[in-house]
Enzyme design. Structure first.
Site, PDB file in Angstrom:
ATOM      1  N   GLY A 230       0.768  -1.243   0.000  1.00 49.51           N
ATOM      2  CA  GLY A 230       0.000   0.000   0.000  1.00 49.51           C
ATOM      3  C   GLY A 230       0.793   1.284   0.000  1.00 49.51           C
ATOM      4  O   GLY A 230       0.203   2.356   0.005  1.00 49.51           O
ATOM      5  N   GLU A 268       4.782  -6.298   2.141  1.00 49.94           N
ATOM      6  CA  GLU A 268       4.423  -6.905   0.861  1.00 49.94           C
ATOM      7  C   GLU A 268       4.002  -5.815  -0.110  1.00 49.94           C
ATOM      8  O   GLU A 268       2.871  -5.772  -0.572  1.00 49.94           O
ATOM      9  CB  GLU A 268       3.345  -7.998   1.044  1.00 49.94           C
ATOM     10  CG  GLU A 268       2.214  -7.604   1.947  1.00 49.94           C
ATOM     11  CD  GLU A 268       1.238  -8.745   2.245  1.00 49.94           C
ATOM     12  OE1 GLU A 268       1.682  -9.869   2.531  1.00 49.94           O
ATOM     13  OE2 GLU A 268       0.021  -8.484   2.207  1.00 49.94           O
ATOM     14  N   GLY A 270       3.846  -3.794  -3.573  1.00 47.99           N
ATOM     15  CA  GLY A 270       3.851  -4.095  -4.993  1.00 47.99           C
ATOM     16  C   GLY A 270       4.175  -2.819  -5.765  1.00 47.99           C
ATOM     17  O   GLY A 270       5.271  -2.638  -6.298  1.00 47.99           O
ATOM     18  N   ARG A 271       3.210  -1.915  -5.730  1.00 47.88           N
ATOM     19  CA  ARG A 271       3.300  -0.655  -6.473  1.00 47.88           C
ATOM     20  C   ARG A 271       4.607   0.112  -6.233  1.00 47.88           C
ATOM     21  O   ARG A 271       5.214   0.625  -7.168  1.00 47.88           O
ATOM     22  CB  ARG A 271       2.124   0.223  -6.028  1.00 47.88           C
ATOM     23  CG  ARG A 271       1.947   1.520  -6.761  1.00 47.88           C
ATOM     24  CD  ARG A 271       0.870   2.356  -6.044  1.00 47.88           C
ATOM     25  NE  ARG A 271      -0.227   1.568  -5.568  1.00 47.88           N
ATOM     26  CZ  ARG A 271      -1.335   1.303  -6.262  1.00 47.88           C
ATOM     27  NH1 ARG A 271      -1.473   1.814  -7.466  1.00 47.88           N
ATOM     28  NH2 ARG A 271      -2.289   0.574  -5.748  1.00 47.88           N
ATOM     29  N   CYS A 337     -14.894  -0.420 -27.091  1.00 57.01           N
ATOM     30  CA  CYS A 337     -16.236   0.155 -27.212  1.00 57.01           C
ATOM     31  C   CYS A 337     -16.797   0.474 -25.831  1.00 57.01           C
ATOM     32  O   CYS A 337     -17.832  -0.078 -25.415  1.00 57.01           O
ATOM     33  CB  CYS A 337     -17.153  -0.793 -27.964  1.00 57.01           C
ATOM     34  SG  CYS A 337     -16.519  -1.215 -29.577  1.00 57.01           S
ATOM     35  N   GLU A 338     -16.068   1.281 -25.101  1.00 57.63           N
ATOM     36  CA  GLU A 338     -16.475   1.738 -23.771  1.00 57.63           C
ATOM     37  C   GLU A 338     -15.991   3.173 -23.674  1.00 57.63           C
ATOM     38  O   GLU A 338     -14.815   3.438 -23.928  1.00 57.63           O
ATOM     39  CB  GLU A 338     -15.787   0.916 -22.671  1.00 57.63           C
ATOM     40  CG  GLU A 338     -16.273  -0.495 -22.510  1.00 57.63           C
ATOM     41  CD  GLU A 338     -17.669  -0.597 -21.922  1.00 57.63           C
ATOM     42  OE1 GLU A 338     -18.099   0.344 -21.219  1.00 57.63           O
ATOM     43  OE2 GLU A 338     -18.341  -1.605 -22.192  1.00 57.63           O
TER      44      GLU A 338
HETATM   45  C1  LIG Z   1      -2.627  -5.678  -3.389  1.00 60.96           C
HETATM   46  C2  LIG Z   1      -2.001  -6.124  -2.149  1.00 60.96           C
HETATM   47  C3  LIG Z   1      -0.670  -5.777  -1.864  1.00 60.96           C
HETATM   48  C4  LIG Z   1       0.135  -4.872  -2.730  1.00 60.96           C
HETATM   49  O1  LIG Z   1      -0.439  -3.602  -2.837  1.00 60.96           O
HETATM   50  P1  LIG Z   1       0.389  -2.390  -3.449  1.00 60.96           P
HETATM   51  O2  LIG Z   1      -0.588  -1.263  -3.436  1.00 60.96           O
HETATM   52  O3  LIG Z   1       0.773  -2.806  -4.813  1.00 60.96           O
HETATM   53  O4  LIG Z   1       1.564  -2.184  -2.560  1.00 60.96           O
HETATM   54  C5  LIG Z   1      -0.103  -6.301  -0.729  1.00 60.96           C
HETATM   55  N1  LIG Z   1      -0.811  -7.103   0.105  1.00 60.96           N
HETATM   56  C6  LIG Z   1      -2.088  -7.439  -0.131  1.00 60.96           C
HETATM   57  C7  LIG Z   1      -2.787  -8.319   0.822  1.00 60.96           C
HETATM   58  C8  LIG Z   1      -2.717  -6.958  -1.256  1.00 60.96           C
HETATM   59  O5  LIG Z   1      -4.002  -7.287  -1.486  1.00 60.96           O
END
Ligand SMILES: *Cc1c(COP(=O)(O)O)cnc(C)c1O
Length: 439
Positions: A230, A268, A270-271, A337-338
């Site tokens: 997050g 964890e 991602g972004r 087509c949206e």
């Molecule tokens: C989506 C998600 C992440 C990664 O979220 P980011 O916004 O990409 O950091 C980590 N943990 C869980 C449980 C998620 O659902």
């Protein structure tokens, strides 16, 4: 303030487009590595800190392999993601499985791999026990409900389907201990794309308080606290990147003052890791002028749906026209087509022409992976730009054959449409009982 640069020179990018037809996603290996390193540095003080990269953000095995080589594990949320981590060669102790509404076979697979399982509900333990047995280490996902405010992407915690309430958490650990678990983990994820650094320090405080309570009241020792993902990235020029060192130091101060040792920390994200280092490379196909001016691209929301579903801003660079003034206003669209298939609405850009090369920034996370095939749109290729300037195709573009791969056309040849008349003829019903319509 954030400026959006290309990961290579204009000439290099044009050369890549000779090699790989647009649209494609381009990932900058050096940038991805640097983002991971910044996170690892910020938490280097924390014993055993590990980032488990959220696979769903960029589920490409080449990306996972380079992150794993740099010390990251994998956070998986489904069976295919678990299998992908396995095929990359990521060992079980570097995998966490954070899922919800989980089918039994996914728990079985997570256990087979030796992954740490984050349970999303009180009732999941008996379910896990029945399918895969109780692991030594049981971790739960906490949902603070109204105690915390969420944000636009993840919503309010009390409206979120994830995690356990605070009273449930105590109950859950008791049950896990009774069922034979001897090691315990605590997880939470309450914000998404959050750019307030204080938010993550508060999240750590929230987890540390629970760790202290469980220790004092229940004699349950949480061994690892996972602050979730997050962490946000600046998508807009007026936003600023998170100061990870500030977050790391803030969490450290709490960790020490609240006497958390030897608690391990994990994350964890991602972004944060891949988001800024992925670029959707696309060309202008048509310019159209009606009530507004439209620049239609060869990419569509099937390649990047964040603008369509979140109204998200993604910066656009017109390659080779970076120095020209933004004298025209466009809706930058795809061909779906949206009408929400727009990468930008009323965006001021240099004057565009068919064939212009555009780079859509910050597409590295939740970009290609959110792609879909509606309207028969085929998903694009992924290209990795190495730290040494070399490029590698890490996923080819889908073909029409891929798109039709789940259909059996042999079966189609033998298929004769059934009609109401056929059904009536085959029916054993007496003539008088047949509905009027089939006579
Ligand atoms: C989506 C998600 C992440 C990664 O979220 P980011 O916004 O990409 O950091 C980590 N943990 C869980 C449980 C998620 O659902």
């Amino acid at each position: 303030m954030t400026t959006f640069a290309l990961p290579c020179t204009t000439e290099k990018l044009k050369a890549l487009c000779e090699q790989y037809p647009t649209p494609f996603h381009l990932y900058d290996e050096a940038g991805i590595r640097a983002s991971l390193q910044r996170l690892q540095n910020a938490f280097a003080w924390a014993p055993g800190f590990r980032e488990f990269f959220a696979v769903k953000a960029t589920p490409n095995p080449f990306i996972l392999k380079l992150l794993h080589a740099a010390g990251a594990g994998a956070d998986c949320s489904s069976l295919p993601e678990l299998l992908l981590a396995e095929r990359v060669g990521i060992p079980g102790d570097h995998i966490v499985f954070t899922s919800n509404d989980t089918p039994a076979e996914e728990f079985v697979e997570a256990r087979r791999l030796g992954a740490t399982v984050n349970l999303d509900d009180l009732r999941h333990l008996p379910f896990l026990e029945a399918s895969a047995g109780v692991p030594e280490l049981v971790s739960y996902r906490y949902n603070p409900g109204p105690a915390r405010t969420g944000n636009v992407i993840i919503g309010k915690p009390e409206e979120a389907k994830y995690g356990l309430t605070r009273p449930q958490l105590t109950e859950a650990y008791r049950l896990a201990r009774d069922a034979g678990a001897t090691r315990f983990g605590l997880h939470t994820m309450v914000a998404s794309n959050e750019l307030d650094p204080g938010y993550f320090i508060e999240t750590a405080r929230m987890l540390f308080e629970i760790v202290a309570e469980l220790r004092a009241d229940e004699g349950i020792d949480i061994e690892v606290a996972n602050i979730g993902g997050g962490m946000g990235i600046p998508y807009r020029p007026d936003q600023t990147a998170l100061d990870l060192d500030y977050i790391g130091e803030g969490v450290r101060a709490l960790y020490e003052s609240m006497d958390m040792a030897p608690l391990r920390l994990s994350a964890e994200m991602g972004r944060l890791i891949t988001g800024p280092h992925g670029y959707l490379v696309t060309r202008v196909r048509h310019i159209k002028e009606t009530y507004k001016r439209y620049a239609g691209l060869d990419a569509s929301m099937a390649n990047l749906m964040r603008p369509a579903i979140y109204g998200a801003y993604h910066h656009i660079t017109v390659v080779g026209k970076q120095e020209l003034p933004a004298t025209a206003t466009y809706d930058v669209t795809g061909s779906l087509c949206e009408n929400n298939d727009k990468f930008a609405i009323d965006r001021e850009l240099p004057e565009l022409a068919p064939g212009d090369l555009l780079v859509i920034h910050c597409a590295g996370a939740h970009g290609h992976s959110m792609g879909f095939n509606y309207n028969g749109k085929l998903r694009s290729a992924e290209v990795l730009l190495g730290a040494d300037g070399t490029s590698r195709l890490i996923r080819r573009a889908e073909t029409v054959d891929d798109h039709f791969a789940t259909i059996d056309f042999g079966e189609l040849a033998g298929f004769v449409p059934t009609t109401g008349a056929d059904a009536a003829a085959a029916s054993a019903m007496p003539e008088v009982d047949r509905p009027q319509s089939v006579r």
